[in-house]
Write an enzyme that holds these catalytic residues in place. Structure first.
Site, PDB file in Angstrom:
ATOM      1  N   SER A  86       0.838  -1.196   0.000  1.00 31.41           N
ATOM      2  CA  SER A  86       0.000   0.000   0.000  1.00 31.41           C
ATOM      3  C   SER A  86       0.883   1.261   0.000  1.00 31.41           C
ATOM      4  CB  SER A  86      -0.957  -0.054   1.196  1.00 31.41           C
ATOM      5  OG  SER A  86      -2.048   0.818   1.024  1.00 31.41           O
ATOM      6  N   GLU A 177      -1.376  13.619  14.457  1.00 30.11           N
ATOM      7  CA  GLU A 177      -1.565  15.020  14.070  1.00 30.11           C
ATOM      8  C   GLU A 177      -1.068  15.281  12.651  1.00 30.11           C
ATOM      9  OE1 GLU A 177      -0.425  19.550  15.560  1.00 30.11           O
ATOM     10  OE2 GLU A 177       0.293  17.830  16.699  1.00 30.11           O
ATOM     11  N   HIS A 236      -7.402  -6.038   0.748  1.00 29.95           N
ATOM     12  CA  HIS A 236      -6.239  -5.160   0.701  1.00 29.95           C
ATOM     13  C   HIS A 236      -5.099  -5.647   1.597  1.00 29.95           C
ATOM     14  CE1 HIS A 236      -4.004  -1.580  -0.104  1.00 29.95           C
ATOM     15  NE2 HIS A 236      -4.099  -1.099   1.121  1.00 29.95           N
TER      16      HIS A 236
END
Length: 256
Positions: A86, A177, A236
């Site tokens: 990925s 974040e 996946h």
């Protein structure tokens, strides 16, 4: 210069394995152990802002490919077999195009060299909704995350990143974040003229839509010696959903 954190197992020709978005090296421990048993030195690597690797405001494929270059130089690896899943597959593809002399073979798990629209918003929203400073167990985190994500397997995968920062204080290993702000970078493509002419194996899950038959032309444009194989009964996370077949398809390629 900061060097990526890794777990190195086995002896022999090096294989470097790169996990996907919000993952970590532990996701590949069982596959890596099997490769080590086949006579390879396996480097399970945490990419920046993931696992135990350093956190940084910078997050894109150019810097992640540079991280891999620094890692190989630091560990005195002139070349290696590179496997990426990925997001890690995009890093691996770009690295192979930029530094072909450092890549003996390339394996790409369930990602194509194309742009993917942002599709992780539910996951990011769910993770940000967890009251991380108020919870005292993975169970509590799971209950909060379940309001956003119904799939138990996905929640378990994400919550592997929870750890005790200190007694009574839980935190995430990934840099939530920065990953929240830079999430769109994960879908970016490698350069249109980038190419790698070495042996390349793309693996896809038969239940996944990340690599379609129509993508094969684009794959060949960048990777002229690419072969595409399909892993049955897998989505996946093909290496976790059908590890036996993943190994059966990848081991002959890395050993030939």
């Amino acid at each position: 210069m900061q060097i990526l954190h890794s777990n190195i197992i086995g002896q022999g020709d090096p294989i470097l394995i790169l996990h996907g978005f919000l993952g970590m090296l532990d996701n590949w421990k069982s596959i890596g152990t099997k490769y080590a048993e086949e006579g390879f030195e396996v480097h399970l690597i945490d990419q920046r802002n993931h696992g135990k690797s350093f956190h940084s405001e910078q997050f894109n494929y150019d810097v992640m490919a540079a991280d891999l270059n620094h890692y190989m130089v630091y560990h005195k690896l002139p070349n290696a077999i590179i496997l990426g899943h990925s997001m890690g597959g995009k890093t691996a593809m770009l690295f192979a195009c930029k530094h072909p002399e450092m890549v003996k073979k390339l394996l790409v798990a369930d990602i194509a060299p194309k742009f993917y629209p942002p599709h992780h918003q539910d996951i990011i929203n769910g993770l940000n909704a967890i009251q991380i400073h108020d919870i005292s167990s993975r169970q509590e985190a799971d209950e909060q995350l379940a309001k956003y994500l119904k799939q138990t397997g996905v929640r378990q995968f994400l919550l592997k990143n929870l750890y005790w920062v200190e007694k009574g204080v839980l935190g995430f290993r990934f840099n939530l974040e920065v990953l929240s702000e830079r999430m769109d970078e994960v879908g970016e493509n490698i350069g249109t003229t980038d190419s790698y002419s070495g042996p390349t194996l793309f693996l896809r899950g038969d239940k996944s839509e990340y690599i379609t038959d129509a993508d094969l032309t684009e794959i060949k444009n960048h990777f002229s010696r690419a072969t595409l194989v399909t892993i049955s009964n897998a989505g996946h996370w093909l290496h976790a959903e059908n590890p036996k077949q993943f190994l059966a398809k990848s081991i002959p390629f890395i050993k030939e």
